[in-house]
Scaffold this motif. Sequence first.
Motif, PDB file in Angstrom:
ATOM      1  N   LEU A  71       0.832  -1.196   0.000  1.00 18.31           N
ATOM      2  CA  LEU A  71       0.000   0.000   0.000  1.00 18.31           C
ATOM      3  C   LEU A  71       0.871   1.251   0.000  1.00 18.31           C
ATOM      4  N   SER A  72       1.912   1.251   0.797  1.00 16.55           N
ATOM      5  CA  SER A  72       2.830   2.406   0.837  1.00 16.55           C
ATOM      6  C   SER A  72       3.458   2.645  -0.527  1.00 16.55           C
ATOM      7  N   SER A  73       3.820   1.553  -1.211  1.00 19.46           N
ATOM      8  CA  SER A  73       4.428   1.668  -2.530  1.00 19.46           C
ATOM      9  C   SER A  73       3.454   2.281  -3.530  1.00 19.46           C
ATOM     10  N   LYS A 162     -14.580   3.754 -14.966  1.00 12.93           N
ATOM     11  CA  LYS A 162     -13.372   3.707 -15.774  1.00 12.93           C
ATOM     12  C   LYS A 162     -12.446   2.577 -15.309  1.00 12.93           C
ATOM     13  N   THR A 163     -12.341   2.394 -14.002  1.00 13.62           N
ATOM     14  CA  THR A 163     -11.473   1.352 -13.458  1.00 13.62           C
ATOM     15  C   THR A 163     -12.013  -0.025 -13.806  1.00 13.62           C
ATOM     16  N   VAL A 164     -13.299  -0.241 -13.569  1.00  9.76           N
ATOM     17  CA  VAL A 164     -13.913  -1.542 -13.869  1.00  9.76           C
ATOM     18  C   VAL A 164     -13.852  -1.812 -15.372  1.00  9.76           C
ATOM     19  N   GLY A 165     -13.977  -0.763 -16.178  1.00 11.18           N
ATOM     20  CA  GLY A 165     -13.954  -0.912 -17.627  1.00 11.18           C
ATOM     21  C   GLY A 165     -12.654  -1.483 -18.160  1.00 11.18           C
ATOM     22  N   TYR A 166     -11.589  -1.368 -17.419  1.00  9.37           N
ATOM     23  CA  TYR A 166     -10.326  -1.973 -17.829  1.00  9.37           C
ATOM     24  C   TYR A 166     -10.437  -3.495 -17.845  1.00  9.37           C
ATOM     25  N   TYR A 167     -11.304  -4.038 -16.982  1.00 13.34           N
ATOM     26  CA  TYR A 167     -11.455  -5.482 -16.857  1.00 13.34           C
ATOM     27  C   TYR A 167     -12.657  -6.027 -17.629  1.00 13.34           C
ATOM     28  N   HIS A 168     -13.688  -5.193 -17.804  1.00 14.56           N
ATOM     29  CA  HIS A 168     -14.906  -5.640 -18.489  1.00 14.56           C
ATOM     30  C   HIS A 168     -15.507  -4.449 -19.235  1.00 14.56           C
ATOM     31  N   PRO A 169     -15.742  -4.594 -20.546  1.00 15.03           N
ATOM     32  CA  PRO A 169     -16.168  -3.433 -21.345  1.00 15.03           C
ATOM     33  C   PRO A 169     -17.623  -3.020 -21.148  1.00 15.03           C
ATOM     34  N   PHE A 242      -5.914  -3.427  -9.084  1.00 16.12           N
ATOM     35  CA  PHE A 242      -7.193  -2.735  -9.143  1.00 16.12           C
ATOM     36  C   PHE A 242      -7.168  -1.485  -8.275  1.00 16.12           C
ATOM     37  N   LEU A 243      -6.632  -1.612  -7.064  1.00 14.74           N
ATOM     38  CA  LEU A 243      -6.558  -0.473  -6.150  1.00 14.74           C
ATOM     39  C   LEU A 243      -5.757   0.666  -6.764  1.00 14.74           C
ATOM     40  N   GLU A 244      -4.613   0.356  -7.353  1.00 12.77           N
ATOM     41  CA  GLU A 244      -3.783   1.419  -7.931  1.00 12.77           C
ATOM     42  C   GLU A 244      -4.505   2.097  -9.089  1.00 12.77           C
ATOM     43  N   ARG A 245      -5.163   1.324  -9.929  1.00 16.72           N
ATOM     44  CA  ARG A 245      -5.914   1.916 -11.044  1.00 16.72           C
ATOM     45  C   ARG A 245      -7.034   2.813 -10.509  1.00 16.72           C
ATOM     46  N   LEU A 246      -7.707   2.344  -9.469  1.00  8.74           N
ATOM     47  CA  LEU A 246      -8.806   3.123  -8.908  1.00  8.74           C
ATOM     48  C   LEU A 246      -8.307   4.429  -8.304  1.00  8.74           C
TER      49      LEU A 246
END
Length: 321
Positions: A71-73, A162-169, A242-246
């Motif tokens: 998480l720190s990274s 936008k984040t979820v869209g990376y995994y499912h259109p 997922f967290l980083e993208r979000l």
Amino acid sequence: MSKYENDIVKMLLESNTSVSGQKIAEQLNISRTAVWKAIDQLKDRGYKIESISNKGYLLVAFPKQWDGHLLSSILERSSLFNKGYIFEELKSTQDEAEKIALSESQPFIVISEKQTEGRGRFKRHWSSQPNTGLWMSIVLQPDISLQKLTTFNLFIALALAKTVGYYHPDVKIKWPNDIYLNEKKLSGFLTEIKGSQDNITQIICGIGVNLNTQRTDFPNELESTATSLHIETGDNIDRYEFLERLILNVEKYYYLFLTGTFSEIKDEYESYALIFDRTLKYTEGSRVIIGQADSLNNDGTLNVKSAEGDMHRFISADIEL
């Protein structure tokens, strides 16, 4: 916990190849024995680190549970959040975030592996099982008018979509802020505020996303209405990715919220809309309307045309699909 663990994790994350124990020792000014002990402690925490003869250490897989070093990274690359808190179990990340906020003046996040009393809009229970999803609260410190706050949820909903869209259109938004896949709820969030009558000085936004939840993990009453990214894609979702993208998307749309207006992103938001061109039931307090969503206003409110032809404006509503 070794005080060098965080630095070692950072070095392994930044390297595309193995890192020698000698290089780690020299960079951190510690002994090879201290490096070996720290690596062993990281393995005990769930890191999969391979020791390659004559080459060094290679990070192969992350811990299954949320880990403070990772998480720190992630937060080191954030322009908005510089501190995060991880808990194994909480009643609610919202409640814990509110307590921590008493001594924090900068934006931060709170993550819990499990919530026993997680809640969404309209005080509905949110199922929050360990190792399956992202149960998080973000705390923001704006200085905005109450009037401007009305569009906040729409910006953050777009960040989630936008984040979820990376995994499912086929991701959709059920106005104002529920995220759906294949007509089933994947994610939602709850926004709570602090401030005066004129100005909002704190926003606590609790976000729940079903990532690797199995169908059998849902309570019986949710099996037909809830889903997860794993169920819809068949893939195991990397929760850290997922967290980083979000976080990156939240930063983007939060800054757009602060500096712009909803009219600037309205077309983009509407491209994800789930509720248009269908007759639905809208409930706001004691008001119940059966009708079709007609349009969104620039303040984020929704116009609904009833079966009788009357137009109704909603600030927020419980919408039944």
